[in-house]
Design an enzyme around this catalytic site. Structure first.
Site, PDB file in Angstrom:
ATOM      1  N   LYS A 181      73.864  70.491  74.050  1.00 57.03           N
ATOM      2  CA  LYS A 181      74.474  70.067  72.798  1.00 57.03           C
ATOM      3  C   LYS A 181      73.362  69.857  71.777  1.00 57.03           C
ATOM      4  CE  LYS A 181      75.087  66.355  70.634  1.00 57.03           C
ATOM      5  NZ  LYS A 181      74.946  66.789  69.206  1.00 57.03           N
ATOM      6  N   ALA A 183      71.880  69.146  67.842  1.00 58.46           N
ATOM      7  CA  ALA A 183      72.342  68.274  66.764  1.00 58.46           C
ATOM      8  C   ALA A 183      73.291  69.058  65.868  1.00 58.46           C
ATOM      9  CB  ALA A 183      71.144  67.773  65.960  1.00 58.46           C
ATOM     10  N   SER A 184      74.345  68.403  65.385  1.00 56.75           N
ATOM     11  CA  SER A 184      75.326  69.119  64.558  1.00 56.75           C
ATOM     12  C   SER A 184      74.741  69.511  63.195  1.00 56.75           C
ATOM     13  CB  SER A 184      76.579  68.256  64.350  1.00 56.75           C
ATOM     14  OG  SER A 184      76.198  66.966  63.906  1.00 56.75           O
ATOM     15  N   GLY A 235      65.598  62.307  71.454  1.00 59.83           N
ATOM     16  CA  GLY A 235      66.151  61.721  70.241  1.00 59.83           C
ATOM     17  C   GLY A 235      65.677  60.288  70.102  1.00 59.83           C
ATOM     18  N   SER A 236      66.432  59.501  69.360  1.00 59.93           N
ATOM     19  CA  SER A 236      65.987  58.131  69.085  1.00 59.93           C
ATOM     20  C   SER A 236      66.114  57.247  70.320  1.00 59.93           C
ATOM     21  CB  SER A 236      66.846  57.538  67.959  1.00 59.93           C
ATOM     22  OG  SER A 236      68.192  57.480  68.408  1.00 59.93           O
ATOM     23  N   GLU A 257      63.140  61.662  76.178  1.00 62.47           N
ATOM     24  CA  GLU A 257      62.018  61.821  75.242  1.00 62.47           C
ATOM     25  C   GLU A 257      62.442  61.119  73.965  1.00 62.47           C
ATOM     26  OE1 GLU A 257      59.405  64.106  77.683  1.00 62.47           O
ATOM     27  OE2 GLU A 257      59.193  62.908  75.875  1.00 62.47           O
TER      28      GLU A 257
HETATM   29  N1  LIG Z   1      60.354  61.910  72.152  1.00 58.73           N
HETATM   30  C1  LIG Z   1      60.576  63.070  71.599  1.00 58.73           C
HETATM   31  O1  LIG Z   1      60.146  64.140  72.062  1.00 58.73           O
HETATM   32  C2  LIG Z   1      61.411  63.122  70.366  1.00 58.73           C
HETATM   33  C3  LIG Z   1      62.050  62.006  69.832  1.00 58.73           C
HETATM   34  N2  LIG Z   1      62.810  62.124  68.696  1.00 58.73           N
HETATM   35  C4  LIG Z   1      63.416  60.935  68.084  1.00 58.73           C
HETATM   36  O2  LIG Z   1      64.744  61.241  67.584  1.00 58.73           O
HETATM   37  C5  LIG Z   1      64.957  60.564  66.333  1.00 58.73           C
HETATM   38  C6  LIG Z   1      65.274  61.557  65.255  1.00 58.73           C
HETATM   39  O3  LIG Z   1      66.209  62.491  65.664  1.00 58.73           O
HETATM   40  P1  LIG Z   1      67.745  62.208  65.455  1.00 58.73           P
HETATM   41  O4  LIG Z   1      68.479  63.466  65.673  1.00 58.73           O
HETATM   42  O5  LIG Z   1      68.009  61.463  64.180  1.00 58.73           O
HETATM   43  O6  LIG Z   1      68.012  61.228  66.651  1.00 58.73           O
HETATM   44  P2  LIG Z   1      69.413  60.733  67.195  1.00 58.73           P
HETATM   45  O7  LIG Z   1      69.053  59.960  68.379  1.00 58.73           O
HETATM   46  O8  LIG Z   1      70.274  60.128  66.166  1.00 58.73           O
HETATM   47  O9  LIG Z   1      70.173  62.098  67.635  1.00 58.73           O
HETATM   48  C7  LIG Z   1      69.628  62.897  68.625  1.00 58.73           C
HETATM   49  C8  LIG Z   1      70.758  63.691  69.249  1.00 58.73           C
HETATM   50  O10 LIG Z   1      71.681  62.772  69.823  1.00 58.73           O
HETATM   51  C9  LIG Z   1      72.982  62.993  69.329  1.00 58.73           C
HETATM   52  N3  LIG Z   1      73.651  61.696  69.318  1.00 58.73           N
HETATM   53  C10 LIG Z   1      73.521  60.707  68.412  1.00 58.73           C
HETATM   54  N4  LIG Z   1      74.285  59.636  68.774  1.00 58.73           N
HETATM   55  C11 LIG Z   1      74.911  59.985  69.939  1.00 58.73           C
HETATM   56  C12 LIG Z   1      75.834  59.347  70.831  1.00 58.73           C
HETATM   57  N5  LIG Z   1      76.273  58.117  70.590  1.00 58.73           N
HETATM   58  N6  LIG Z   1      76.256  60.009  71.928  1.00 58.73           N
HETATM   59  C13 LIG Z   1      75.825  61.266  72.177  1.00 58.73           C
HETATM   60  N7  LIG Z   1      74.955  61.936  71.392  1.00 58.73           N
HETATM   61  C14 LIG Z   1      74.499  61.291  70.284  1.00 58.73           C
HETATM   62  C15 LIG Z   1      72.779  63.624  67.977  1.00 58.73           C
HETATM   63  O11 LIG Z   1      73.920  64.395  67.621  1.00 58.73           O
HETATM   64  C16 LIG Z   1      71.577  64.522  68.251  1.00 58.73           C
HETATM   65  O12 LIG Z   1      72.006  65.711  68.870  1.00 58.73           O
HETATM   66  C17 LIG Z   1      63.691  59.819  66.051  1.00 58.73           C
HETATM   67  O13 LIG Z   1      63.807  58.516  66.552  1.00 58.73           O
HETATM   68  C18 LIG Z   1      62.637  60.566  66.860  1.00 58.73           C
HETATM   69  O14 LIG Z   1      61.554  59.776  67.214  1.00 58.73           O
HETATM   70  C19 LIG Z   1      63.023  63.310  68.077  1.00 58.73           C
HETATM   71  C20 LIG Z   1      62.409  64.426  68.605  1.00 58.73           C
HETATM   72  C21 LIG Z   1      61.532  64.414  69.742  1.00 58.73           C
END
Ligand SMILES: NC(=O)C1=CN([C@@H]2O[C@H](COP(=O)(O)OP(=O)(O)OC[C@H]3O[C@@H](n4cnc5c(N)ncnc54)[C@H](O)[C@@H]3O)[C@@H](O)[C@H]2O)C=CC1
Ligand SMILES: O=C(O)[C@H](O)CS(=O)(=O)O
Length: 485
Positions: A181, A183-184, A235-236, A257
């Site tokens: 899945k 990101a949208s 993600g976060s 990650e």
């Molecule tokens: N450690 C790593 O390798 C990486 C970490 N990140 C972290 O991700 C964040 C930025 O990316 P975002 O997309 O804004 O993060 P996010 O955590 O909001 O979203 C990441 C993914 O999770 C999905 N998602 C969000 N809420 C969800 C839920 N309740 N249930 C299921 N899926 C859900 C989103 O649609 C997206 O596909 C930053 O905190 C960044 O540090 C980003 C890339 C790499």
């Protein structure tokens, strides 16, 4: 609009069990170009039911995929790698259109992601077991490795191609099947990868891509369906915690990650010009929207002024603009909300006494643009210190001693990437060993590659992606004890 050599790469359907489908509900979602606000594509928006079918299809496809030889799986991964490389220019245009990063950075990401396919096509052949000295003469002990099974994955918008490749490569190499899945905000890169997976011979059901507005509903199905044996997330940290908790009910293997808060330390014995170059790429790659970006720049007081002057000059030389245009160094942020988030962080710092050194801020180029900004006089009372900025803001901190630098650097719940510039060999060893992070860049601002173990400690996550360690997350260890010898 994108002027692709291979327009077939731009897909508007989900890819489930080898079929390109509309959503059950007929619902769609728009993919928006952050630089222009234009709709790049309108695609099927799926939910839990389609996700369930993808998982069931992955489970049905697993035995045949698992029972291929590693060389058969490796050939398919290598063919996929070659197709991605051959289509890199088109894939980069699709990525820039949906995510915004400059075309050169997008192409680098496409190749970086493809490199994981090449790497794990080879690593699969080295998933060795063991023969262990028996505890008695009538026994023999052997350890074999077998694939975990159906894997589900959720990835972020900032690296819409490489983050999937970094997961699907070890999974398929190990003999697992995979439901992704993306990101949208940025699904098109994942769907283009599926087009090429199909052409490479990845069998139906082995790799599916489910896209939908309701990530919560899709994620709930992925984390609770008992057929899913492994869940991997990038993600976060906040979302990672929630998803990991959802996996607990069925005790899935998970790898996370998550977020970062990287220190970038410049010592008084550093090569200042090299440190400036390293800080620029480390901070402003992807407009600062990476989990490994320099989040706090710590400079030893005796070299603070010379570093601040040279660094600010280099920041002001960066060209902000539409990533499709030649010579653009920094593109837009992913959406207007992201701009508001970083603006609030800068305003908070200024309100507490910090200084906006180069008067950076929202840009007239568009609602997703924010000019690369340098903030000085920052301290740990400010949100910039504690929170992951995830934008083009460089906060500068002054420190006096090596011990103080390490203490400041480690004063965070995160532990993903860290960086420092120094030349004294004793200092290099002391600081590298003293930093509480999964990764340390030493006189280097860009550390990610497929051959190295990418990952963090503390609340930056669990597991490692890439390197000889990366396939372990997708293998089970089985102990065979033979008696009656
Ligand atoms: N450690 C790593 O390798 C990486 C970490 N990140 C972290 O991700 C964040 C930025 O990316 P975002 O997309 O804004 O993060 P996010 O955590 O909001 O979203 C990441 C993914 O999770 C999905 N998602 C969000 N809420 C969800 C839920 N309740 N249930 C299921 N899926 C859900 C989103 O649609 C997206 O596909 C930053 O905190 C960044 O540090 C980003 C890339 C790499
Ligand atoms: O999503 C991210 O931030 C990536 O993990 C950073 S990198 O691997 O491209 O350095």
């Amino acid at each position: 609009m994108l002027n692709l050599k291979n327009p077939d790469l731009l897909r508007k359907h989900a890819y489930i069990n080898g079929q390109w489908i509309d959503s059950d509900s007929g619902e769609t979602l728009d993919v928006i170009n952050p630089a222009s606000g234009e709709t790049v594509a309108t695609i099927a928006s799926c939910g839990a039911d389609e996700t369930r079918r993808a998982i069931e299809g992955a489970n049905e496809a697993w035995p045949e995929w698992r029972d291929l030889t590693v060389k058969e799986r490796a050939k398919i991964l290598r063919d996929w790698y070659n197709l991605i490389v051959d289509n890199a220019d088109d894939l980069a245009k699709i990525l820039t259109a949906e995510q915004g990063k400059p075309l050169a950075e997008a192409r680098t990401e496409i190749l970086y992601g493809a490199n994981y396919l090449e790497w794990f096509a080879e690593e699969a052949k080295r998933a060795y077991g063991d023969v262990i000295a028996p505890p008695s003469k009538d026994k023999r002990i052997v350890v074999i490795k077998q694939p975990v099974g159906v894997t589900a994955s959720i990835t972020p918008w900032n690296f819409p191609s490489a983050m999937i490749a970094r997961k699907v490569a070890p999974a398929l190499a190990a003999g697992c099947t995979f439901v992704a899945k993306p990101a949208s905000e940025t699904p098109l890169s994942a769907l283009a990868m599926a087009v090429l997976a199909e052409q490479a011979g990845v069998p139906k059901g082995v790799f599916s891509v489910v896209v939908g507005k309701s990530s919560r509903a899709i994620g709930k199905e992925m984390t609770t369906n008992p057929l899913v044996r492994k869940f991997t997330f990038t993600g976060s940290t906040a979302v990672g915690k929630q998803l990991q908790a959802q996996c607990a009910e069925t005790i899935k293997k998970t790898s996370m990650e998550l977020g970062g808060n990287a220190p970038f330390i410049v010592f008084d014995d550093a090569d200042i010009d090299e440190a400036v170059k390293g800080a620029i790429v480390c901070k402003y790659r992807n407009a600062g929207q990476t989990c490994v970006c320099a989040n706090r720049i710590l400079v030893q007081e005796s070299v603070f002024d010379v570093f601040a002057e040279k660094f600010s000059a280099a920041v002001n030389a960066l060209k902000l603009g539409n990533g499709m245009e030649e010579g653009v160094d920094v593109g837009p942020m992913i959406n207007p909300g992201a701009v508001n988030d970083v603006r609030a962080l800068v305003e908070d710092a200024i309100s507490k006494g910090a200084k906006n050194l180069n008067e950076g801020g929202p840009s007239e180029l568009g609602e997703c643009f924010y000019t690369p900004t340098v903030v000085s006089g920052v301290d740990d009372t400010m949100k910039l210190f504690r929170e992951e900025i995830f934008g083009p803001i460089a906060p500068l901190y002054k420190f006096s001693s090596e011990e103080e630098a390490i203490q400041i650097a480690n004063d965070t719940e995160f532990g993903l990437a860290s960086y420092f510039y120094a030349r004294d060999i004793g200092r290099i060893w002391r600081v590298a060993e003293g930093l509480e992070y999964g990764m340390v860049g030493i006189n280097e601002g860009i550390i990610s590659n497929e051959m190295a173990p990418f990952g963090g400690i503390k609340q930056s996550g669990t597991g490692r992606e890439g390197s000889k360690y990366g396939i372990d997350d997708y293998l089970e260890i089985k102990y065979l004890c033979m008696g009656g010898i």
